[in-house]
Enzyme design. Structure first.
Site, mmCIF file in Angstrom:
data_model
loop_
_atom_site.group_PDB
_atom_site.id
_atom_site.type_symbol
_atom_site.label_atom_id
_atom_site.label_comp_id
_atom_site.label_asym_id
_atom_site.label_seq_id
_atom_site.Cartn_x
_atom_site.Cartn_y
_atom_site.Cartn_z
ATOM 1 N N ARG A 32 0.825 -1.202 0.000
ATOM 2 C CA ARG A 32 0.000 0.000 0.000
ATOM 3 C C ARG A 32 0.860 1.254 0.000
ATOM 4 O O ARG A 32 0.529 2.253 -0.653
ATOM 5 C CB ARG A 32 -0.938 -0.007 1.211
ATOM 6 N N GLU B 67 -7.563 -1.146 -5.715
ATOM 7 C CA GLU B 67 -6.653 -2.256 -5.441
ATOM 8 C C GLU B 67 -6.005 -2.153 -4.067
ATOM 9 O O GLU B 67 -5.890 -1.076 -3.495
ATOM 10 C CB GLU B 67 -5.568 -2.328 -6.521
ATOM 11 N N GLU B 68 -5.595 -3.290 -3.547
ATOM 12 C CA GLU B 68 -4.956 -3.372 -2.224
ATOM 13 C C GLU B 68 -5.822 -2.771 -1.121
ATOM 14 O O GLU B 68 -5.306 -2.218 -0.149
ATOM 15 C CB GLU B 68 -3.586 -2.662 -2.238
ATOM 16 N N GLY B 69 -7.113 -2.892 -1.281
ATOM 17 C CA GLY B 69 -8.045 -2.327 -0.316
ATOM 18 C C GLY B 69 -8.608 -1.019 -0.831
ATOM 19 O O GLY B 69 -7.872 -0.084 -1.113
#
Length: 385
Positions: free
Chosen positions: A250, A369-371
């Site tokens: 992140r 993406e990635e949360g």
């Protein structure tokens, strides 16, 4: 708008690496960005090999396994912003082996690191992938349903993964599965495997709005056998390794989004200086000038939050909230700046004559993406005093 390297002193090695990436971005990445985007689901292998020859695909891997040795997250963020300023989609592809390596470095044995990381540092490295997401499991990683059932000498993996970056084109995979769904996070376990295992297959590449340099597919596991020595860490330790990987990824993705936003500002500013309306360059009109000022301010804030998270990670400090803040701010800044660039260029921003419309499509993924941004806010809220 270059990096403010006067703010944080850089080593000669970091400066050389940034110069390399800046030159590679201008010479190799930006000229083919439109071509790669319009190819849609085709992997740009020539660009991958050129980046490997330049040392960009393995700069973040330890020298012990043949990598460039820039293992600190701060340096990785410097590089990712520079590549993102050339083209975020391509930049994310060229450094994707670092994402695969993170859980191995966190959980793997020395033998596993040697076996799975050293090939990534050769003259023609394979692509790699990390598989977490499932058709019914996105942000709630503890709810993984792909099963890992004990078998003689190892495990058999059965399930389905979705939206896997480099799916099908990658040679090596980290697959997250559960040894017991009832245990949720405590059952999640990571496994290493190559693409040639019996029972492993892939769906067709997905057609996407943006970030098309990276191919995404579904992965199907039909009783895929994985020997005991290819389990990554102990049973139930996969979730721990995944959360640590997310903190790093992140933060690095925040740097990529900052680079994308920087590209948007550079284009919008250049256009605003040249475009004349009502007898003067539009940058002299307050509405445009203020929009550019907002872009510059948001980019600076995104960069500082990203650097703070990177420095905390490198110091071994807790970083869940800080990496979420960096990712949230940078991704939304990229979306704002891409909108602002299109708005500043007007009709030309809406056309394919300029890359602004592509960058707007690319930026949207950064908020997902990635949360998603919602997940980042949820993480941050848990750390409120």
């Amino acid at each position: 708008m270059d990096l403010p390297t006067d703010l944080v002193p850089l080593t000669d090695e970091q400066r050389d690496l940034l110069d390399l990436c800046r030159e590679f971005g201008a010479r190799e990445i930006r000229p083919v960005a439109r071509e790669v985007d319009e190819a849609d689901t085709a992997t740009p292998w020539e660009l991958w090999r050129a980046a490997a020859a330049a040392g960009i695909t393995d700069f973040m891997l330890p020298t012990a396994y043949g990598g460039g040795g820039a293992t600190d997250v701060f340096t990785q963020c410097l590089v990712q912003e520079e590549l993102g300023a050339a083209d975020a989609a391509i930049g994310n592809l060229l450094t994707s082996n670092g994402f695969f390596a993170d859980p191995i470095l966190e959980l793997g044995s020395e033998a596993q690191k040697e076996r799975w990381l050293r090939p990534l540092t050769g003259p023609n490295p394979p692509m790699t992938a990390l598989a977490v997401t499932e058709p019914g499991v996105g942000s709630d990683s503890a709810a993984i349903t792909t099963r890992a059932e004990k078998a003689s000498g190892g495990y058999r993996l059965t399930g389905q993964k979705a939206w896997i970056s480099n799916g099908g084109v990658a040679e090596y995979y980290v697959i997250f599965a559960t040894v017991d769904p009832a245990k949720r996070a405590r059952g999640v376990t990571a496994f290493l495997l190559d693409k040639h295992r019996d029972g492993l297959s892939f769906g067709q590449p997905m057609r996407k709005m943006g970030q098309r340099a990276i191919t995404n597919t579904e992965i199907f596991l039909d009783g895929v056998f994985v020997p005991e020595e290819d389990r990554l860490g102990d049973e139930g330790r996969g979730f721990h390794g995944l959360m640590r990987t997310f903190e790093i990824s992140r933060t690095v993705l925040a740097a990529s989004a900052t680079g994308l936003a920087r590209a948007c500002l550079d284009l919008a500013t250049s256009y605003a200086r040249d475009r004349v309306q009502f007898g003067k360059p539009i940058i002299e009109h307050q509405a445009v000038a203020f929009r550019l000022a907002d872009m510059a301010t948001k980019i600076a804030a995104s960069r500082l939050l990203t650097w703070r998270a990177a420095k905390r990670l490198d110091a071994g400090l807790p970083c869940a909230a800080e990496s979420a803040m960096a990712k949230l701010t940078a991704s939304e800044t990229a979306m704002f700046c891409s909108w602002a660039a299109v708005q500043t260029l007007g009709g030309w921003g809406y056309s394919r004559e300029y890359l602004a419309e592509k960058w707007m499509r690319d930026a949207k993924l950064e908020e997902i993406e990635e949360g998603t941004s919602d997940i980042q806010r949820l993480i941050i809220s848990r750390f409120l005093p």
